[in-house]
Design an enzyme around this catalytic site. Structure first.
Site, mmCIF file in Angstrom:
data_model
loop_
_atom_site.group_PDB
_atom_site.id
_atom_site.type_symbol
_atom_site.label_atom_id
_atom_site.label_comp_id
_atom_site.label_asym_id
_atom_site.label_seq_id
_atom_site.Cartn_x
_atom_site.Cartn_y
_atom_site.Cartn_z
ATOM 1 N N SER A 172 0.871 -1.181 0.000
ATOM 2 C CA SER A 172 0.000 0.000 0.000
ATOM 3 C C SER A 172 0.902 1.223 0.000
ATOM 4 O O SER A 172 2.083 1.142 0.368
ATOM 5 C CB SER A 172 -0.877 -0.002 1.257
ATOM 6 O OG SER A 172 -1.439 1.268 1.498
ATOM 7 N N TYR A 185 -1.929 -0.961 10.330
ATOM 8 C CA TYR A 185 -1.953 -1.216 8.891
ATOM 9 C C TYR A 185 -0.643 -0.769 8.232
ATOM 10 O O TYR A 185 -0.037 -1.515 7.455
ATOM 11 C CB TYR A 185 -3.138 -0.486 8.264
ATOM 12 C CG TYR A 185 -3.325 -0.735 6.796
ATOM 13 C CD1 TYR A 185 -3.959 -1.890 6.345
ATOM 14 C CD2 TYR A 185 -2.894 0.191 5.847
ATOM 15 C CE1 TYR A 185 -4.154 -2.122 4.983
ATOM 16 C CE2 TYR A 185 -3.078 -0.041 4.485
ATOM 17 C CZ TYR A 185 -3.707 -1.191 4.068
ATOM 18 O OH TYR A 185 -3.885 -1.412 2.721
ATOM 19 N N LYS A 189 2.208 -3.019 6.249
ATOM 20 C CA LYS A 189 2.555 -2.797 4.852
ATOM 21 C C LYS A 189 4.018 -2.379 4.676
ATOM 22 O O LYS A 189 4.643 -2.711 3.665
ATOM 23 C CB LYS A 189 1.609 -1.753 4.236
ATOM 24 C CG LYS A 189 0.155 -2.212 4.169
ATOM 25 C CD LYS A 189 0.005 -3.529 3.399
ATOM 26 C CE LYS A 189 -1.444 -3.945 3.229
ATOM 27 N NZ LYS A 189 -1.594 -5.199 2.462
#
Length: 293
Positions: A172, A185, A189
């Site tokens: 991402s 998150y 990533k």
């Protein structure tokens, strides 16, 4: 004397790389064929995973689809079959290492070794750091990062044996810049990017020149996971847009796929900006989310 020779060799190699990169801007690498190749996609039941499965099928690949939702993944299989493609579904919770091992073994016995592994399954909570539960943080890391380790450990050895294969890891843009309410998150990533870079370099150092690795860096995607996004400079991406860019990049053996593609240059140029501008951007430049719970 040897150091001077190595310096000259390094300068010559740099010049070669610059020329090659310049040529590739105007003459992209020829697309490789996936006709008849076996491609495994995790999180294939919806969103980006669904679109990736359809795109790979459209270029002739045979699909192995993993998802935790039986109805969703079987629906994708039917869609592929109705369009003349070949696909088989397996139910797998990639947060559980034992389940990954078991289902991977079943795939090998029933279908065979995969030619390409696409690690796409992921989750996003989008909450303030101190409101995240211990279980939510752990589950994010288990699915978004550790699952990539476990699937690669299952499917990489046969690729090494035949010195042929491709591993695609969906990261991402949060891997490039962590923002508020994405602590777990962004960490996962960032880990995906580091893991893919390190594994790719390890395979290169060990002489496996037939193995390819691609890391995918999409901006906000309309999959239902990301809500309340702030990005005034670009629109929310559709899963189909992301899948098209990924398949195109994989066919050309790109190491990194940025979506939209101009983010590649943004990342490069961003390193030249003052740190304060990067860490405390204006409302126009800010890209992030509001709390989702």
């Amino acid at each position: 004397m040897y150091v001077i020779l190595e310096i000259i060799q390094t300068i010559c190699y740099l010049i070669y790389c610059i020329i090659e990169a310049t040529v590739r801007i105007f003459v992209p690498e020829k697309k490789k064929s996936f006709a008849g190749k076996l491609v495994l996609v995790t999180g294939a039941g919806h969103g980006i995973g669904r679109e990736l499965s359809l795109k790979f099928s459209a270029i002739g690949a045979r699909l192995v689809l993993w998802d935790i939702n039986k109805d969703n993944v079987e629906s994708v299989v039917r869609e592929i079959q109705e369009n003349g493609g070949t696909a088989t579904s397996y139910i797998c919770d990639v947060s559980k290492i034992d389940e990954i091992k078991s289902v991977a073994d079943k795939v090998r016995r029933e279908i065979g070794d995969v030619d390409a592994l696409v690690n796409n399954a992921g989750i996003l909570h989008g909450a303030a750091f101190l409101t995240l539960t211990d279980e939510e943080i752990k589950r994010t890391i288990d699915i978004n990062l550790l699952a990539y380790f476990w699937t690669c450990r299952q499917f990489l050895p046969p690729m090494i044996n035949r010195n042929s294969g491709h591993i695609v890891n969906v990261a991402s843009m949060a891997a490039k810049k962590g923002v508020a309410y994405l602590t777990d998150y962004a960490a996962s990533k960032h880990g995906v990017e580091g893991f893919t870079d390190a594994l790719s370099d390890e395979m290169r150092r060990e002489g496996y020149d037939g193995l390819y690795f691609t890391t995918v860096f999409p901006m906000f995607v309309d999959t239902g996971m990301t809500k309340f996004a702030h990005d005034r400079l670009s629109k929310m991406l559709s899963p189909a847009e992301v899948a098209s860019a990924v398949v195109e990049g994989v066919q050309r053996n790109k190491k990194s796929v940025y979506i939209p593609s101009n983010l590649d240059w943004s990342v490069r140029i961003g390193g030249l900006f003052p740190r304060k501008f990067v860490d405390e951007p204006t409302d126009l430049m800010y890209r992030g989310i509001d709390p989702q719970k």
